[in-house]
Design a protein around this motif. Structure first.
Motif, PDB file in Angstrom:
ATOM      1  N   VAL A   9       0.837  -1.188   0.000  1.00  0.00           N
ATOM      2  CA  VAL A   9       0.000   0.000   0.000  1.00  0.00           C
ATOM      3  C   VAL A   9       0.877   1.246   0.000  1.00  0.00           C
ATOM      4  N   LYS A  11       0.713   5.804  -0.419  1.00  0.00           N
ATOM      5  CA  LYS A  11      -0.138   6.992  -0.460  1.00  0.00           C
ATOM      6  C   LYS A  11       0.683   8.207  -0.856  1.00  0.00           C
ATOM      7  N   THR A  44      -2.946   8.439   8.401  1.00  0.00           N
ATOM      8  CA  THR A  44      -3.260   8.187   6.985  1.00  0.00           C
ATOM      9  C   THR A  44      -3.494   6.697   6.769  1.00  0.00           C
ATOM     10  N   THR A  45      -2.640   5.873   7.388  1.00  0.00           N
ATOM     11  CA  THR A  45      -2.800   4.425   7.265  1.00  0.00           C
ATOM     12  C   THR A  45      -4.173   3.997   7.772  1.00  0.00           C
ATOM     13  N   MET A  48      -6.953   5.125   5.476  1.00  0.00           N
ATOM     14  CA  MET A  48      -7.055   4.300   4.268  1.00  0.00           C
ATOM     15  C   MET A  48      -7.799   3.014   4.594  1.00  0.00           C
ATOM     16  N   GLU A  53      -9.572   7.719   3.000  1.00  0.00           N
ATOM     17  CA  GLU A  53      -8.537   8.154   2.069  1.00  0.00           C
ATOM     18  C   GLU A  53      -8.421   7.098   0.980  1.00  0.00           C
ATOM     19  N   LEU A  55      -6.364   4.913  -1.657  1.00  0.00           N
ATOM     20  CA  LEU A  55      -4.998   4.400  -1.801  1.00  0.00           C
ATOM     21  C   LEU A  55      -4.391   4.916  -3.101  1.00  0.00           C
ATOM     22  N   SER A  68     -10.094  -2.004  -1.183  1.00  0.00           N
ATOM     23  CA  SER A  68      -9.676  -0.611  -1.364  1.00  0.00           C
ATOM     24  C   SER A  68     -10.701   0.192  -2.163  1.00  0.00           C
TER      25      SER A  68
END
Lengths: 368, 305
Positions: A9, A11, A44-45, A48, A53, A55, A68
């Motif tokens: 993953v 970003k 952020t992780t 996601m 958010e 990816l 996702s």
């Protein structure tokens, strides 16, 4: 409960990559804590994972289902936000039941569930109030309640305690720990507070600058940190770092710096002696504040080294004292048991055991 | 000691005095003048001192005047229709455009352009567009094979025409205020609602609109007050016609004063309008007060807890 797996993953915001590709597996039913300083990418992780958010690359798997591109509501998650994110215009009961209402759950069932959760959290007397009428701690509970009512398989917490004062934070932390034991759920918790991470987490993922530095149980991170960052971040007070040079004398390996010369363990000697020959002897020594002995050296102690430290400030906390000391121009913090306050402005001789000393590479920061 | 204390207390009023004097001269004096004039039978060729005092005759006359009542009704119809439509379109646009679009600030400026154009120009512009033969609307209709529409010469269509022009000019006002309200909503509450399972529409109806409501109510009232006073665009477009179909109050007032030369009646009419607007303003004020009181009450409760 699904096993959650991050697979390469990444970003980016525009051209700035905030999270280089990473893998991370969150095991079934575990309480995982993502911890790191501000801006390390932990929130952020989590976002996601929540679907808030998008990816920039890679995939998140719930067991063998890629999610996702799945809407947040279809991911079977509940989330507690840092600022609680309650709906200001709805009363507490409506706040807690909003998700159920959207799912067209029968009214009777909704009321039952809200009441049950409210009672569990001790907020049943607040149900008719609006969020604006509640204190910070109460709002925090409502936010938890709203997540609990949904009965999702995975709970996400985004720094849920950081807006509370210290005392309340401790209280809520204990309650969270209790809740963790009661509920058999996946929990992912983001915080910048290593104490929260250590006390709550089954597993801790330490992040810095968008990179995962290390993951493991609290004990693993404390006892065998991968690098200087993890060693310094985990544990309170922080680990002391001293600049030193490796020298070999009479078949023993020592770390020698300004004002100290510490004997290292046989294990260190096996791995580090070669560096002396390679003219690569400059290293950083790490010693935990709790690893200094004044007169209570354990009987099994093997070849302790002495170090003289000048006490600059002594903080007496009751059973313990935290001393800010100086060794030439380097500061060290020492945590020791104390029956009575330690005097300032004196030089004390402490003992350090070879097995308590960690050695870090100056360039990479890795533990050697 | 005592006297210096008094001086200190008076100082703020000294500073306020210039503003108060200007307010008195520029606002209260004309209003007082108007109220006085509304009790007179006053022809513009007379000086005010020469006019006859007629008491409330102008007011009672207006109540029985069919054209005034018609005009009042047209104003109500116009104001309520434009405000409702402008609210729907303005808020709708704001909801649509509340996202990170490249060049949004340029777009926003373009959107509010109509508001910045002088009303007379707006009126002239629309009059050309509504022109029965060379106007763009009828030419386009004709090109597509439809019949021409009597935009400004039919009594029903002329009201529609002025309403369209007003919507074109004033929707941006509601749009920018709604957009500002939207962008100040708590982001995390919206995110929480996404996780709770709200669809886009459910977010709008359950979260966004209720939270925007205070701003929307004030915006609607401001627009309503403004719509009651609209003059220039209609003056240029239809001059109240055909018949009385678009003769809103302010237009009737201006005509009563200049064409019918009845200053007293015009003043009385202005007072009716003033009373109406005053009631609206007080309503807005009261609403704010209630909201504020509620907020204070909430605060007190929080502190108690």
């Amino acid at each position: 409960m699904p096993q959650i797996r991050f697979d390469q993953v990444t970003k980016s915001y525009g051209n700035t990559q905030v999270l280089p590709p990473f893998d991370l597996t969150l095991h079934n039913g575990e309480f995982t804590v993502l911890v790191g300083p501000s801006g390390c990418g932990k929130s952020t992780t989590l976002r996601m994972l929540a679907g808030l958010e998008v990816l920039s690359g890679g995939e998140i798997w719930f067991d063998d289902r890629p999610i996702s591109r799945v809407e947040p509501k279809d991911r079977d998650i509940a989330m507690v936000f840092q600022d609680y994110a309650l709906y200001p215009h709805m009363n507490i009961a409506k706040n807690m039941s909003f998700a159920l209402k959207l799912k067209r759950t029968p009214k009777k069932e909704i009321n039952q569930k809200v009441e049950q959760v409210a009672t569990m959290l001790g907020i049943e007397h607040l149900l008719s109030r609006k969020p604006g009428e509640l204190s910070g701690g109460q709002r925090q509970r409502v936010a938890m309640g709203r997540a609990l009512v949904r009965d999702a398989s995975t709970f996400l917490f985004d720094e849920p305690l950081s807006n509370l004062d210290a005392k309340l934070r401790n209280k809520m932390r204990t309650e969270l720990a209790e809740m963790r034991n009661l509920l058999d759920k996946n929990m992912v918790y983001v915080t910048h507070d290593q104490v929260e991470a250590m006390t709550l987490g089954d597993r801790i993922v330490v992040m810095a600058d968008g990179l995962i530095q290390q993951q493991g149980t609290p004990e693993e991170l404390f006892k065998t940190p991968n690098n200087k960052f993890v060693a310094g971040f985990i544990g309170s007070p922080n680990m002391n770092f001293l600049e030193a040079t490796l020298i070999e004398e009479a078949d023993n390996l020592y770390a020698k710096g300004k004002g100290f010369c510490l004997q290292l363990s046989a294990q260190h000697r096996a791995t580090l002696t070669s560096r002396i020959a390679q003219q690569d002897a400059d290293i950083t020594v790490g010693i935990r504040p709790s690893s200094f002995y004044l007169d209570n050296l354990p009987e099994s102690a093997n070849t302790p080294s002495e170090i003289s430290l000048y006490v600059v400030v002594s903080e007496y906390l009751g059973a313990q004292s935290v001393l800010l000391t100086r060794c030439e121009d380097q500061n060290l913090e020492i945590e020791m048991e104390s029956a009575s306050p330690v005097q300032n402005n004196q030089t004390l001789n402490f003992s350090v055991l070879p097995e308590d000393i960690m050695i870090f590479d100056n360039d990479t920061g890795n533990r050697l | 000691m005592q006297s210096s204390f008094n001086t200190n207390r008076l100082i703020p009023y000294f500073f306020l005095a210039p503003a108060l004097i200007i307010l008195g001269v520029a606002l209260l004096y004309p209003i007082g003048y108007m109220i006085y004039a509304s009790f007179l039978d006053w022809n513009p060729s007379q000086r005010i001192g020469e006019a006859d005092w007629v008491g409330l005759r102008n007011y009672t006359f207006l109540l029985h005047d069919a054209s005034f009542r018609e005009s009042f009704f047209v104003t109500l119809k116009f104001a309520s229709i434009v405000v409702i439509l402008e609210m729907i379109i303005g808020v709708g646009l704001a909801l649509l455009l509340d996202r990170n679009i490249r060049g949004m600030s340029a777009l926003r400026t373009i959107f509010i352009l109509p508001m910045m154009i002088a009303p007379i120009v707006v009126g002239l512009m629309w009059r050309y567009m509504y022109h029965p033969t060379v106007g763009i609307f009828n030419r386009t209709l004709k090109d597509w094979g439809f019949e021409a529409i009597p935009w400004l010469s039919d009594s029903w269509w002329s009201l529609v025409s002025v309403i369209i022009a007003d919507i074109w000019q004033w929707t941006p006002f509601i749009f920018i205020l709604s957009l500002a309200a939207l962008q100040s909503l708590p982001r995390s509450a919206l995110e929480a609602s996404r996780i709770d399972g709200a669809t886009g529409w459910q977010q709008i109806f359950y979260i966004k609109l209720p939270l925007m409501m205070p701003v929307l109510i004030v915006t609607a009232l401001l627009r309503l007050i403004d719509a009651f006073k609209v003059l220039e665009v209609i003056l240029v477009l239809t001059n109240g016609g055909p018949g009385l179909s678009t003769e809103i109050l302010s237009l009737r007032i201006s005509r009563t004063a200049s064409e019918f030369r009845e200053l007293g009646v015009a003043a009385a009419m202005s007072n009716y309008l003033l009373i109406l607007l005053f009631v609206l303003t007080v309503a807005m004020f009261l609403y704010n007060k209630v909201v504020e009181k509620h907020a204070i009450k909430q605060q007190a409760k929080t502190e108690e807890a």
